[in-house]
Design a protein around this motif. Structure first.
Motif: not given
Length: 399
Positions: A199-203
């Motif tokens: 959930l920390l990963a950016a799109p």
């Protein structure tokens, strides 16, 4: 979440590195459980608690042992299970596996992989986002008080670019699993937890455009992972230094020249900028990103000791953006030997910052301002920009 080996480690800023094995000092205490009242937050993403050791029925005072507890909050009453330590250690580590009395700042972690025994990277997913900032501010202030003897009020500022603390990490690496899946490591462990989505990963990946200036960055080279970080740090550094046309500016641990570019614009053609960076590829790119600078690749301390032209025996301004271990004495003393009117210190570790601030103080440089930024939501990490100047008492500005 904990990165795979090498993930996000540019300029020495590695996180989630598995712990070294220490020699055992007696029988293991792993697995023991205690009911404890949780004390203050400490540097490293945990809180401090004390547990009794020895015979509680003895007439002698009961000895206690410090336990660094993850997944807890100050003031809570929890059941802690020890995860690391032996009977002879000065302190133990543990997880809060049951919350008996919760803090009003506790929330449900948004990630299914967060929590005791799971992925180890997100220290504070169980904490309200505003409260995370207060915890980090407490840690920065405590490190400055303990290591630099300064009583400082700290406010941690949010930075645009994340989604309520999520979806901000523009570079992400996972551990490849034999079945073709991927995973993250447990806290202080080589064990891997299978993970579908972080959930920390950016799109999207990182943008190398800051305030209209385009930067060239090598594949895998260092660049701040929070999308709002480069602009926020540039603004803080430039506001602190207030560079003037004709001044000389020394950018140390310069990377690909992020700060050098804006310093060069500010000091103009009558001024000069030198950028020193340990990574040769990044140093070469700094010359392309900032035409006209003096760029040197090599150990910063060694370059300062004899790798710059004589004209750099003095510098009006210095930017220090060292790795997590800090600049340390040799570099700090090489900086103050150049008698800059102002030093902007960009710090990713509050303890290292405090130690170096104390060394600057030995040479007459005082902390004039401090800003802290939440560039790593859900983790214990925090970035600071400190202004050091001569001949001033510490009068701190917090926006």
């Amino acid at each position: 979440m904990s990165p795979a080996p090498g993930q996000g480690r540019g300029k020495g800023r590695g996180r989630g590195r598995p712990t070294r094995q220490r020699a055992a000092r007696g029988p293991s205490v792993v697995g023991r459980r205690f009911e404890v009242e949780v004390g203050p937050v400490a540097h490293g993403g945990h809180c401090v608690a004390r547990v009794p050791v020895g015979d509680p029925s003895s007439v002698e005072p009961v000895e206690t042992r410090v336990v660094f507890v993850r997944h807890a909050l100050p003031g809570e009453r929890v059941v802690v299970e020890l995860t690391e330590g032996t009977e002879g250690d000065r302190f133990w580590r543990g997880d809060a596996i049951e919350v008996l009395e919760s803090s009003p700042d506790r929330v449900e972690a948004p990630c299914i992989y967060a929590g005791p025994g799971a992925c180890g990277g997100c220290d504070f997913q169980h904490v309200d986002l505003a409260a995370q900032g207060r915890l980090k501010a407490h840690v920065v202030a405590e490190q400055l008080r303990r290591l630099a003897g300064l009583d400082v009020e700290v406010t941690v500022e949010p930075v645009p670019g994340d989604d309520h603390g999520l979806h901000w990490r523009t570079r992400q690496r996972y551990v490849a699993l034999p079945d073709g899946g991927r995973g993250m490591r447990r806290h202080r462990s080589h064990d891997v937890i299978p993970v579908e989505t972080c959930l920390l990963a950016a799109p999207a990946g990182p943008s190398y455009v800051v305030h209209g200036r385009v930067f060239e960055v090598a594949d895998g080279g260092f660049w701040q992972v929070h999308p709002g970080a480069p602009a926020a740090l540039v603004d803080a550094v430039m506001e602190a230094l207030a560079p003037q046309p004709g001044e000389s500016a020394l950018d140390l641990y310069a990377g690909v020249g992020l700060f050098s570019r804006f310093l060069a614009d500010a000091v103009g053609p009558s001024g000069r900028v030198a950028a020193v960076e340990g990574d040769r590829a990044a140093s070469a790119l700094s010359e392309r990103n900032v035409p006209g600078i003096t760029a040197r690749a090599g150990d910063v301390g060694q370059v300062l000791a004899g790798g710059l032209p004589a004209e750099w025996d003095h510098a009006d301004l210095v930017v220090l953006d060292p790795p997590r271990a800090g600049a340390k004495r040799a570099v700090v003393e090489a900086v103050v030997a150049r008698s800059p009117r102002a030093v902007a210190y960009v710090a990713c570790d509050p303890a290292a910052l405090a130690r170096d601030v104390a060394i600057f103080a030995e040479h007459g440089y005082r902390l004039a301002s401090l800003r802290a930024f939440d560039l790593f939501p859900m983790t214990h990490h925090v970035e600071c920009v400190a202004l050091l100047e001569t001949g001033r008492a510490t009068t701190l500005h917090n926006p």
